[in-house]
Scaffold this active site. Structure first.
Site, PDB file in Angstrom:
ATOM      1  CB  CYS A  65       5.328  18.379   2.070  1.00  0.00           C
ATOM      2  SG  CYS A  65       3.506  17.961   2.119  1.00  0.00           S
ATOM      3  CE  LYS A 117      -9.127  15.333  10.621  1.00  0.00           C
ATOM      4  NZ  LYS A 117      -7.873  15.204   9.583  1.00  0.00           N
ATOM      5  CG  LEU A 173      -2.769  21.800  -1.721  1.00  0.00           C
ATOM      6  CD1 LEU A 173      -2.226  21.775  -0.143  1.00  0.00           C
ATOM      7  CD2 LEU A 173      -4.396  21.353  -1.561  1.00  0.00           C
ATOM      8  CG  ASP A 180     -10.636  11.378   8.109  1.00  0.00           C
ATOM      9  OD1 ASP A 180     -10.000  12.299   7.337  1.00  0.00           O
ATOM     10  OD2 ASP A 180     -10.393  10.865   8.965  1.00  0.00           O
ATOM     11  CE  LYS A 190       3.614  27.991   3.708  1.00  0.00           C
ATOM     12  NZ  LYS A 190       3.106  27.318   2.312  1.00  0.00           N
ATOM     13  CD  GLU A 204      -0.054  22.072   5.511  1.00  0.00           C
ATOM     14  OE1 GLU A 204       0.135  22.700   6.670  1.00  0.00           O
ATOM     15  OE2 GLU A 204       0.014  20.847   5.305  1.00  0.00           O
ATOM     16  CG  ASN A 261       7.227  18.592  -2.312  1.00  0.00           C
ATOM     17  OD1 ASN A 261       7.071  19.247  -3.254  1.00  0.00           O
ATOM     18  ND2 ASN A 261       6.397  17.707  -1.832  1.00  0.00           N
ATOM     19  CD  GLU A 283      -3.592  19.741  -4.878  1.00  0.00           C
ATOM     20  OE1 GLU A 283      -4.676  19.147  -5.807  1.00  0.00           O
ATOM     21  OE2 GLU A 283      -3.143  20.705  -5.191  1.00  0.00           O
TER      22      GLU A 283
HETATM   23  N1  LIG Z   1      -0.191  19.285   3.484  1.00  0.00           N
HETATM   24  C1  LIG Z   1       0.072  19.659   2.312  1.00  0.00           C
HETATM   25  O1  LIG Z   1       0.567  20.723   2.241  1.00  0.00           O
HETATM   26  C2  LIG Z   1       0.162  18.559   1.220  1.00  0.00           C
HETATM   27  C3  LIG Z   1       0.315  19.128  -0.066  1.00  0.00           C
HETATM   28  C4  LIG Z   1       0.477  18.267  -1.364  1.00  0.00           C
HETATM   29  C5  LIG Z   1       0.333  16.838  -1.152  1.00  0.00           C
HETATM   30  N2  LIG Z   1       0.324  16.470   0.123  1.00  0.00           N
HETATM   31  C6  LIG Z   1       0.190  14.907   0.307  1.00  0.00           C
HETATM   32  O2  LIG Z   1      -1.150  14.696   0.610  1.00  0.00           O
HETATM   33  C7  LIG Z   1      -1.351  13.463   1.470  1.00  0.00           C
HETATM   34  C8  LIG Z   1      -2.258  13.878   2.654  1.00  0.00           C
HETATM   35  O3  LIG Z   1      -1.623  14.826   3.231  1.00  0.00           O
HETATM   36  P1  LIG Z   1      -2.508  15.784   4.454  1.00  0.00           P
HETATM   37  O4  LIG Z   1      -1.384  16.699   4.875  1.00  0.00           O
HETATM   38  O5  LIG Z   1      -3.856  16.107   3.854  1.00  0.00           O
HETATM   39  O6  LIG Z   1      -2.526  14.720   5.644  1.00  0.00           O
HETATM   40  P2  LIG Z   1      -3.715  14.804   6.864  1.00  0.00           P
HETATM   41  O7  LIG Z   1      -2.916  13.786   7.835  1.00  0.00           O
HETATM   42  O8  LIG Z   1      -3.778  16.117   7.231  1.00  0.00           O
HETATM   43  O9  LIG Z   1      -4.774  13.943   6.439  1.00  0.00           O
HETATM   44  C9  LIG Z   1      -5.050  12.670   6.346  1.00  0.00           C
HETATM   45  C10 LIG Z   1      -6.194  12.116   6.660  1.00  0.00           C
HETATM   46  O10 LIG Z   1      -6.615  11.063   6.085  1.00  0.00           O
HETATM   47  C11 LIG Z   1      -7.298  10.327   7.034  1.00  0.00           C
HETATM   48  N3  LIG Z   1      -7.410   8.902   6.698  1.00  0.00           N
HETATM   49  C12 LIG Z   1      -6.228   7.971   7.308  1.00  0.00           C
HETATM   50  N4  LIG Z   1      -6.591   6.899   6.847  1.00  0.00           N
HETATM   51  C13 LIG Z   1      -7.861   6.776   6.440  1.00  0.00           C
HETATM   52  C14 LIG Z   1      -8.882   5.621   5.847  1.00  0.00           C
HETATM   53  N5  LIG Z   1      -8.420   4.337   5.725  1.00  0.00           N
HETATM   54  N6  LIG Z   1     -10.099   6.087   5.319  1.00  0.00           N
HETATM   55  C15 LIG Z   1     -10.354   7.370   5.575  1.00  0.00           C
HETATM   56  N7  LIG Z   1      -9.521   8.459   6.000  1.00  0.00           N
HETATM   57  C16 LIG Z   1      -8.459   7.831   6.350  1.00  0.00           C
HETATM   58  C17 LIG Z   1      -6.789  10.798   8.414  1.00  0.00           C
HETATM   59  O11 LIG Z   1      -7.581  10.710   9.508  1.00  0.00           O
HETATM   60  C18 LIG Z   1      -6.747  12.122   8.045  1.00  0.00           C
HETATM   61  O12 LIG Z   1      -7.839  13.158   8.358  1.00  0.00           O
HETATM   62  C19 LIG Z   1       0.011  13.051   1.908  1.00  0.00           C
HETATM   63  O13 LIG Z   1       0.626  12.213   0.983  1.00  0.00           O
HETATM   64  C20 LIG Z   1       0.970  14.445   1.634  1.00  0.00           C
HETATM   65  O14 LIG Z   1       2.099  14.332   1.387  1.00  0.00           O
HETATM   66  C21 LIG Z   1       0.104  17.095   1.402  1.00  0.00           C
END
Ligand SMILES: NC(=O)c1ccc[n+]([C@@H]2O[C@H](COP(=O)([O-])OP(=O)(O)OC[C@H]3O[C@@H](n4cnc5c(N)ncnc54)[C@H](O)[C@@H]3O)[C@@H](O)[C@H]2O)c1
Length: 472
Positions: free
Chosen positions: A277, A35, A152, A30, A337, A154, A225, A150
């Protein structure tokens, strides 16, 4: 296999821990050093069931954290992109984080890598990633780009990852398909579930492997979605009809959901969908369609119904209390949620903001999302209670805005004693209306079971006195 996971958020951290659980060696990267330091010190940046156990089990052995994308990816066979794709101002997905990763990866490839989009992205992103990497100096022989969306949720993310309905691989060629299938083999052949230390879950249904073109996989995620959001807006609309005709949406949903063509999930009405999402993915999917010349008006309607649902809840609060200014509201739930601390696009937070703007005093409680809510809401605008009962003390009404199981088990007699007025507004249809009413409380759900209003409905405002009489 050696894996790098870029982006250690809700998806990246869960994926990294679960791949380690399946036996792979994972470096999770990250660009937020705080973090990474937190994880290295053994602390969790997010609230997610079973995740602390998995991270603890593998950290330092098969799971490592880093802030150096080059170092992490140089040794990896497969690199998962799990960074955010938030909404841009025009409704498109903001792809700058994905682009940034593609640029960084281009500069650090040795040997052949498979770069996999796990983030939710618009169709065509893999091509853009490929183009960007080539432009920034990567050799076409050194990488291929695949899609592995993905699914999943939350709150149940670890179980969803390890016990999925399906594993979707969008691949550019057979070789990539084979490699990615191997990654998930312990789930696909069930060998993971035979392990004595496996995370417990439902093993009755094997995960289905679906291999498609990259574009189809990208589109499947957006379409899925958008369809789930549509289902929610549909049942919310049905609930609104139920309220007008005196039907019970819970019965209607049961009758509909037992039809195997429809299914029972996502048929609970409420204050609208939210989270990081659905809102952005519906918007982005509509945008993608528009860009290719299709006006996906159905999605516009889905979004409008969703916005309207929050307004309806505000109207319900007004119906129960006549005016909002000066009222003390106990809010149970701030996360978008139950089961998560995530407040991104949370309808609960939006409603809290609205009540505060209208002059209410809000006292809120959430089992996991208080500090994130506190960091998001204007300072001093809300009082945060130590538990649900403390929030109810002297409140004019209690509002359930997140479906945390513990709120369904509240001691309602105790709630009744703590409240100034006996009013429960259940924005999630979480409570048992009969129990609420038996405890001497007026119940307002969504699409069912409203108690007769304690206020005179048609005549002019008489209110405060009338309400207090009802409370007595
Ligand atoms: N949250 C969910 O329930 C869920 C479920 C399925 C898919 N998604 C998708 O997955 C993706 C991520 O979602 P999330 O909720 O985990 O996001 P998030 O914001 O929790 O996490 C993203 C992470 O990426 C890091 N980041 C950003 N740019 C970076 C870089 N250049 N190098 C390294 N790290 C970097 C950020 O610091 C952050 O920790 C999104 O596209 C989302 O739509 C999310």
């Amino acid at each position: 296999m050696k894996i790098a996971v870029i982006g250690v958020g809700y998806v990246g951290l869960v994926s990294a821990a679960c791949f380690a659980e399946l036996g792979h060696t994972v470096v999770a990267v990250d660009n937020d050093p705080a973090k990474v330091a937190m994880l290295d010190a053994g602390h969790m940046p997010i609230h997610e069931d079973l995740l602390p156990e998995l991270v603890k089990r593998h950290h330092g052995e098969r799971l490592h954290f880093s802030s150096d994308i080059r170092e992490a990816s140089s040794d990896a066979d497969v690199i998962f992109i799990c960074v955010g794709t938030p909404p841009a101002i025009n409704g498109d997905a903001d792809m700058s984080y994905v682009e940034g990763v593609a640029r960084e990866l281009a500069a650090s490839l040795h040997g052949h890598k498979v770069v996999v989009e796990k983030s939710t992205v618009p169709v065509g992103t893999a091509e853009a990633v490929q183009r960007t990497m080539l432009l920034h100096g990567a050799s076409p022989n050194h990488f291929s780009v695949a899609s592995n969306p993905e699914f999943l949720r939350e709150g149940t993310a670890v179980s969803d990852f390890l016990f999925p309905d399906r594993i979707l691989l969008g691949v550019p060629n057979d070789r990539t398909g084979k490699l990615l299938t191997e990654l998930y083999q312990p789930i696909l052949d069930g060998s993971y579930y035979q392990r004595p230390d496996a995370i417990p879950g439902d093993t009755t249904k094997a995960a289905q492997l679906i291999v498609t073109s990259v574009k189809s996989a990208e589109l499947i995620k957006h379409a899925s979605n958008a369809f789930l959001a549509l289902k929610i807006s549909f049942i919310n609309s049905v609930a609104n009809v139920c309220e007008r005709v005196g039907a019970d949406v819970r019965e209607v949903a049961l009758g509909m959901g037992t039809d195997s063509r429809i299914g029972p999930k996502f048929l609970t009405p409420g204050i609208g969908y939210g989270g990081s999402c659905f809102p952005k993915d519906v918007l982005a999917f509509r945008s993608v369609a528009k860009q290719v010349g299709y006006d996906f008006t159905l999605l516009t309607e889905v979004m409008e119904v969703n916005e309207d649902q929050k307004e309806r809840f505000v109207a319900k609060v007004r119906e129960a209390l006549w005016t909002i200014r000066g009222k003390k509201l106990a809010v149970l739930g701030l996360a978008f949620k139950g089961g998560t601390d995530d407040v991104r696009d949370s309808p609960a937070l939006e409603l809290v903001r609205r009540f505060v703007e209208e002059g209410a005093q809000v006292t809120a409680y959430d089992p996991a999302a208080m500090s994130r809510a506190q960091a998001t809401l204007p300072p001093g605008s809300v009082t945060y209670a130590t538990d649900a009962y403390a929030a109810c003390l002297n409140a004019d009404a209690v509002l359930v805005l997140t479906e945390w199981p513990e709120f369904a088990d509240l001691d309602l007699a105790r709630v009744r004693k703590l409240l100034k007025l006996p009013i429960v507004l259940d924005g999630k249809n979480l409570l048992d209306p009969n129990k609420v009413k038996a405890a001497g409380l007026h119940y307002y759900g969504v699409g069912c079971c409203a108690s007769p209003s304690p206020l005179p409905v048609s005549s002019a405002p008489a209110p405060r006195v009338a309400v207090e009489t009802a409370a007595a």
